[in-house]
Motif scaffolding. Structure first.
Motif, mmCIF file in Angstrom:
data_model
loop_
_atom_site.group_PDB
_atom_site.id
_atom_site.type_symbol
_atom_site.label_atom_id
_atom_site.label_comp_id
_atom_site.label_asym_id
_atom_site.label_seq_id
_atom_site.Cartn_x
_atom_site.Cartn_y
_atom_site.Cartn_z
ATOM 1 N N ASP A 185 -15.103 52.849 8.791
ATOM 2 C CA ASP A 185 -16.247 52.210 9.434
ATOM 3 C C ASP A 185 -15.748 51.293 10.544
ATOM 4 O O ASP A 185 -15.248 50.210 10.289
ATOM 5 N N GLY A 186 -15.897 51.753 11.765
ATOM 6 C CA GLY A 186 -15.416 50.964 12.893
ATOM 7 C C GLY A 186 -16.345 49.854 13.330
ATOM 8 O O GLY A 186 -15.983 49.042 14.173
ATOM 9 N N GLY A 187 -17.559 49.792 12.758
ATOM 10 C CA GLY A 187 -18.510 48.821 13.276
ATOM 11 C C GLY A 187 -19.470 48.224 12.273
ATOM 12 O O GLY A 187 -20.630 47.942 12.612
ATOM 13 N N ALA A 188 -19.019 48.007 11.008
ATOM 14 C CA ALA A 188 -19.864 47.360 9.999
ATOM 15 C C ALA A 188 -21.241 48.028 9.908
ATOM 16 O O ALA A 188 -22.281 47.418 10.158
ATOM 17 N N ALA A 189 -21.231 49.303 9.534
ATOM 18 C CA ALA A 189 -22.458 50.095 9.519
ATOM 19 C C ALA A 189 -23.481 49.600 8.513
ATOM 20 O O ALA A 189 -24.661 49.954 8.605
ATOM 21 N N PHE A 190 -23.071 48.769 7.575
ATOM 22 C CA PHE A 190 -24.044 48.226 6.617
ATOM 23 C C PHE A 190 -25.124 47.405 7.308
ATOM 24 O O PHE A 190 -26.199 47.189 6.745
ATOM 25 N N GLN A 191 -24.859 46.978 8.542
ATOM 26 C CA GLN A 191 -25.875 46.226 9.277
ATOM 27 C C GLN A 191 -27.091 47.084 9.616
ATOM 28 O O GLN A 191 -28.155 46.540 9.946
ATOM 29 N N SER A 192 -26.947 48.408 9.544
ATOM 30 C CA SER A 192 -28.065 49.292 9.860
ATOM 31 C C SER A 192 -29.033 49.449 8.690
ATOM 32 O O SER A 192 -30.093 50.057 8.837
ATOM 33 N N LEU A 193 -28.678 48.904 7.517
ATOM 34 C CA LEU A 193 -29.514 49.026 6.332
ATOM 35 C C LEU A 193 -30.358 47.772 6.132
ATOM 36 O O LEU A 193 -29.936 46.661 6.487
ATOM 37 N N ALA A 194 -31.535 47.948 5.540
ATOM 38 C CA ALA A 194 -32.304 46.787 5.086
ATOM 39 C C ALA A 194 -31.535 46.165 3.928
ATOM 40 O O ALA A 194 -31.252 46.844 2.928
ATOM 41 N N PRO A 195 -31.157 44.897 4.006
ATOM 42 C CA PRO A 195 -30.235 44.331 3.013
ATOM 43 C C PRO A 195 -30.858 43.991 1.662
ATOM 44 O O PRO A 195 -30.137 43.779 0.685
ATOM 45 N N GLU A 196 -32.172 43.947 1.587
ATOM 46 C CA GLU A 196 -32.813 43.520 0.354
ATOM 47 C C GLU A 196 -32.464 44.470 -0.796
ATOM 48 O O GLU A 196 -32.569 45.685 -0.676
ATOM 49 N N GLY A 197 -32.029 43.899 -1.905
ATOM 50 C CA GLY A 197 -31.709 44.690 -3.087
ATOM 51 C C GLY A 197 -30.338 45.333 -3.071
ATOM 52 O O GLY A 197 -30.001 46.097 -3.988
ATOM 53 N N LEU A 198 -29.520 45.035 -2.057
ATOM 54 C CA LEU A 198 -28.186 45.624 -1.968
ATOM 55 C C LEU A 198 -27.113 44.569 -2.217
ATOM 56 O O LEU A 198 -27.229 43.427 -1.762
ATOM 57 N N GLN A 199 -26.075 44.973 -2.923
ATOM 58 C CA GLN A 199 -24.890 44.142 -3.119
ATOM 59 C C GLN A 199 -23.697 44.829 -2.458
ATOM 60 O O GLN A 199 -23.639 46.064 -2.391
ATOM 61 N N ILE A 200 -22.748 44.036 -1.995
ATOM 62 C CA ILE A 200 -21.581 44.572 -1.293
ATOM 63 C C ILE A 200 -20.302 43.957 -1.843
ATOM 64 O O ILE A 200 -20.263 42.769 -2.197
ATOM 65 N N TRP A 201 -19.269 44.796 -1.937
ATOM 66 C CA TRP A 201 -17.915 44.363 -2.257
ATOM 67 C C TRP A 201 -17.030 44.885 -1.134
ATOM 68 O O TRP A 201 -16.848 46.100 -0.980
ATOM 69 N N TRP A 202 -16.502 43.979 -0.332
ATOM 70 C CA TRP A 202 -15.789 44.346 0.897
ATOM 71 C C TRP A 202 -14.349 43.881 0.802
ATOM 72 O O TRP A 202 -14.034 42.838 0.198
ATOM 73 N N GLY A 203 -13.445 44.645 1.435
ATOM 74 C CA GLY A 203 -12.053 44.229 1.495
ATOM 75 C C GLY A 203 -11.368 44.777 2.739
ATOM 76 O O GLY A 203 -11.678 45.878 3.201
ATOM 77 N N ALA A 204 -10.461 43.992 3.280
ATOM 78 C CA ALA A 204 -9.667 44.405 4.448
ATOM 79 C C ALA A 204 -8.192 44.129 4.168
ATOM 80 O O ALA A 204 -7.856 43.214 3.414
ATOM 81 N N TYR A 205 -7.319 44.945 4.772
ATOM 82 C CA TYR A 205 -5.867 44.832 4.578
ATOM 83 C C TYR A 205 -5.519 44.825 3.088
ATOM 84 O O TYR A 205 -4.669 44.049 2.639
ATOM 85 N N LEU A 206 -6.171 45.692 2.332
ATOM 86 C CA LEU A 206 -5.981 45.707 0.881
ATOM 87 C C LEU A 206 -4.527 45.985 0.526
ATOM 88 O O LEU A 206 -3.894 46.880 1.071
ATOM 89 N N GLY A 207 -4.000 45.211 -0.399
ATOM 90 C CA GLY A 207 -2.622 45.372 -0.829
ATOM 91 C C GLY A 207 -1.602 44.737 0.077
ATOM 92 O O GLY A 207 -0.405 44.754 -0.221
ATOM 93 N N MET A 208 -2.047 44.162 1.183
ATOM 94 C CA MET A 208 -1.134 43.518 2.127
ATOM 95 C C MET A 208 -1.188 42.007 1.942
ATOM 96 O O MET A 208 -2.136 41.474 1.344
ATOM 97 N N PRO A 209 -0.194 41.270 2.439
ATOM 98 C CA PRO A 209 -0.204 39.818 2.270
ATOM 99 C C PRO A 209 -1.433 39.142 2.876
ATOM 100 O O PRO A 209 -1.861 38.077 2.406
ATOM 101 N N ASN A 210 -2.022 39.734 3.924
ATOM 102 C CA ASN A 210 -3.178 39.142 4.578
ATOM 103 C C ASN A 210 -4.501 39.726 4.076
ATOM 104 O O ASN A 210 -5.502 39.718 4.795
#
Length: 249
Positions: A185-210
């Motif tokens: 996902d190059g552009g945070a596509a979740f912004q295109s959804l109506a957020p009501e009733g949705l939960q998100i678990w997000w991660g970046a650089y998984l497994g890396m020091p940062n």
């Protein structure tokens, strides 16, 4: 005989390597490390670190090469990707021929796992000459994301769908599922959804020091994720992230 090992190395933490991956790395005559430009030098650095930590055979050579850049100007996405894969296969073939010749064992260290939203297998089958190919599975970014959040991916007895940001943005929420994993996902596509009733678990650089992770109701944390994502991209020059969305029943 020429053989090629595609070795899944997880998401950046050398401790995610399997014993099979360590054995395959040490069995290689040549390890190819692709360079993706200065902005993504961290990826090459981590492959170098992994080799330095686990490689014990001095006969194994390590060679770095520059990856071709994908043409982003044309409208036909699939054609752009197809041509890009041809160019990468040509670069692999050239490096193997120049450095190893027609026989020996070549290895490529694959970010995550070669089976999931990775084109290494497709590219490998375009090599000329075609080598014998074997695959060593690795920890996927989905596994790393679930572990980082201590989250079971599926609800009891329920399916989930793995898709891309492009498909989520263009098609909306997929029918028939309440859990969606979003990758590439190059552009945070979740912004295109109506957020009501949705939960998100997000991660970046998984497994890396940062590594960065955030979670919560999409309506509450969506904007914060977008801001954190942009800040991280500005700081590092690149970002690799994925997320899980769930609809509350």
């Amino acid at each position: 005989m020429l053989s090629l090992s595609l070795i899944g190395i997880g998401c950046g933490d050398p401790e995610q390597l399997t014993l099979a991956a360590v054995r395959a790395i040490n069995a290689a005559d040549l390890i190819l490390i692709p360079r993706k430009g200065a902005d993504k030098s961290d990826l090459a650095d981590l492959r170098r670190t992994i080799c330095a930590e686990v490689l014990t055979h001095q006969r194994t050579r390590i060679a770095e090469f520059d990856l071709p850049v994908r043409d982003s100007a044309r409208d036909d996405y699939r054609k752009r990707v197809d041509d890009w894969h041809d160019a990468i296969a040509a670069a692999w073939s050239r490096e193997i021929a120049n450095r190893l010749g027609g026989e020996g064992r070549v290895a490529l260290l694959i970010w995550g796992d070669p089976s999931l939203y990775d084109s290494s297998l497709r590219i490998a089958r375009r090599l000329d000459p075609l080598p014998a190919i074997d695959v060593i599975p690795g920890v996927t970014s989905i596994q790393a994301l679930c572990a980082a959040h201590a989250l079971p991916l599926n609800d009891i007895g329920e399916p989930f769908l793995v898709t891309t940001g492009r498909r989520l943005r263009d098609g909306g929420w997929p029918p028939g599922v309440d859990t969606v994993v979003v990758m590439l996902d190059g552009g945070a596509a979740f912004q295109s959804l109506a957020p009501e009733g949705l939960q998100i678990w997000w991660g970046a650089y998984l497994g890396m020091p940062n590594q960065i992770i955030m979670s919560g109701d999409l309506a509450d944390v969506g904007a914060r994720i977008v801001a954190a994502r942009q800040q991280a991209r500005d700081a590092h020059g690149w970002i690799m992230d994925c997320y899980i969305l769930k609809r509350r029943s």
